[in-house]
Design an enzyme around this catalytic site. Structure first.
Site, PDB file in Angstrom:
ATOM      1  N   CYS A 127       0.839  -1.206   0.000  1.00 23.52           N
ATOM      2  CA  CYS A 127       0.000   0.000   0.000  1.00 23.52           C
ATOM      3  C   CYS A 127       0.874   1.256   0.000  1.00 23.52           C
ATOM      4  O   CYS A 127       0.365   2.365   0.114  1.00 23.52           O
ATOM      5  CB  CYS A 127      -0.949  -0.003   1.197  1.00 23.52           C
ATOM      6  SG  CYS A 127      -0.106  -0.085   2.787  1.00 23.52           S
TER       7      CYS A 127
ATOM      8  N   GLU B 261      -1.753   1.400  -4.634  1.00 26.25           N
ATOM      9  CA  GLU B 261      -1.569   0.034  -4.123  1.00 26.25           C
ATOM     10  C   GLU B 261      -1.005  -0.765  -5.291  1.00 26.25           C
ATOM     11  O   GLU B 261      -1.455  -0.608  -6.433  1.00 26.25           O
ATOM     12  CB  GLU B 261      -2.915  -0.544  -3.678  1.00 26.25           C
ATOM     13  CG  GLU B 261      -2.798  -1.883  -2.995  1.00 26.25           C
ATOM     14  CD  GLU B 261      -3.268  -1.854  -1.542  1.00 26.25           C
ATOM     15  OE1 GLU B 261      -3.245  -2.924  -0.930  1.00 26.25           O
ATOM     16  OE2 GLU B 261      -3.636  -0.783  -1.038  1.00 26.25           O
TER      17      GLU B 261
END
Length: 367
Positions: free
Chosen positions: A324, A358
């Protein structure tokens, strides 16, 4: 962009910018061009948190402008699921009419699902008593009668009141199977459900034809472990948070999966156990040496892998890494690319209209 208006006409441009940025970040590691996975342009977030502003007997949801710190009234929030948007005005109207529930309420946390279930946590700067519980029960029954599959949870300092349960059960279609996931309030879950489905299906596609077992660190509620179990002989997964471990155990049973073992320990502790540095009572009855893990899956926090875990990960022929935070991924790749090369790269637009990216990489050991 404001909380109530999404720049939908700019969706393609912002995704193109992210694709270029990720490509530039990955260029030093000879990564292939990324597979790019689009998000729905609105109603993509299954979770939302709002502060509550009181104005006499009135109250409303607010957010704070990240630059100016000014408060912004939010009556609708198109980034959040349609279910959250349907409940927001109905819930506030009910709270306005009930002083016991309204007084000292400072935050509402919504957790919704594609399956139609929704949980709301009400956070207070006051002690919660039996009268609060009674009024909350009446409110919950009233909203259920209006068609909301609702759970209400009250929170105050050192207090949590759960009227029925503190979780929702999600059902996601993943590569031809319906996957059931119990999601506990105040625990981590993937915020963008449609993107989560695409992430799971990408992970399945790049691990097709795998041999041996899978090891996963930081497994949460088993989101990836359970979906990937069909591609491996066995799966061994670690997680530290008690509610997540309990949810993962439920999810294993609910999905009738018999080749996944969850152990409650930190990645750092697991590294010590694997290297024979320490023994843990929690591992009694688990034959670590009997596992033939040829693939390791990591989905670490924003800070990335610590040095010890990065070195542990290098011992495996294949590393599947969901990140992330591509900046900490790149820092980890400085180490991992010494022994592995990137064979697959993916960009998942988990957070449209923001700077956040991400991504996923599959690394395979250099010959």
């Amino acid at each position: 962009m404001t909380p109530e208006i999404l720049p939908i006409d700019q969706y393609d441009a912002q995704l193109e910018e992210k694709t270029g940025r990720l490509g530039a970040m990955m260029a030093p590691f000879d990564a292939p061009a990324p597979a790019v996975f689009r998000s729905p342009v609105s109603h993509y977030r299954m979770r939302a948190e709002f502060r509550i502003w009181h104005d006499g007997d009135d109250l409303y949801h607010i957010m704070f402008d990240q630059q100016t710190k000014q408060r912004i009234r939010v009556d609708q929030f198109p980034a959040a699921s349609e279910l959250i948007n349907r409940l927001m005005p109905v819930l506030l109207n009910a709270l306005r009419a009930e002083p016991v529930l309204r007084r000292k309420l400072f935050q509402l946390d919504y957790l919704s699902t594609l399956s139609g279930e929704i949980a709301v946590s009400l956070l207070y700067h006051k002690a919660l008593d039996d009268e609060w519980r009674q009024r909350a029960r009446e409110l919950c029954d009233e909203l259920r009668a209006q068609g909301f599959a609702l759970q209400l949870i009250g929170r105050a300092t050192k207090t949590k009141i759960c009227l029925d349960r503190d979780y929702v059960d999600e059902c996601l279609p993943v590569a031809g199977r319906q996957m059931i996931y119990r999601q506990v309030e105040n625990s981590f879950t993937q915020p963008n459900a449609m993107m989560n489905i695409q992430m799971l299906e990408w992970a399945l596609s790049v691990t097709q034809g795998s041999t041996g077992d899978l090891l996963e660190l930081y497994c949460g509620n088993g989101n990836f472990s359970l979906a990937l179990a069909r591609n491996f002989e066995r799966v061994l997964a670690t997680e530290i948070a008690k509610p997540s471990v309990a949810a993962a155990q439920y999810n294993i049973a609910a999905n009738q999966i018999d080749n996944v073992q969850i152990i409650r320990m930190a990645a750092e502790e697991f590294t010590q156990a694997m290297n024979g540095v320490r023994q843990f009572n929690r591992l009694q009855g688990i034959d670590l040496a009997g596992y033939r893990c040829e693939t390791i899956f990591v989905d670490p926090p924003r800070s990335g892998l610590d040095d010890g875990t990065a070195k542990l990960v290098q011992a495996y022929p294949r590393i599947l890494y969901i990140s992330c935070n591509p900046e900490t991924l790149c820092a980890n790749l400085e180490t991992l690319s010494q022994t592995h090369r990137i064979s697959q790269l993916a960009l998942f637009d988990q957070f449209p209209y923001t700077h956040h990216m991400e991504c996923g990489v599959l690394l395979e050991k250099r010959q």
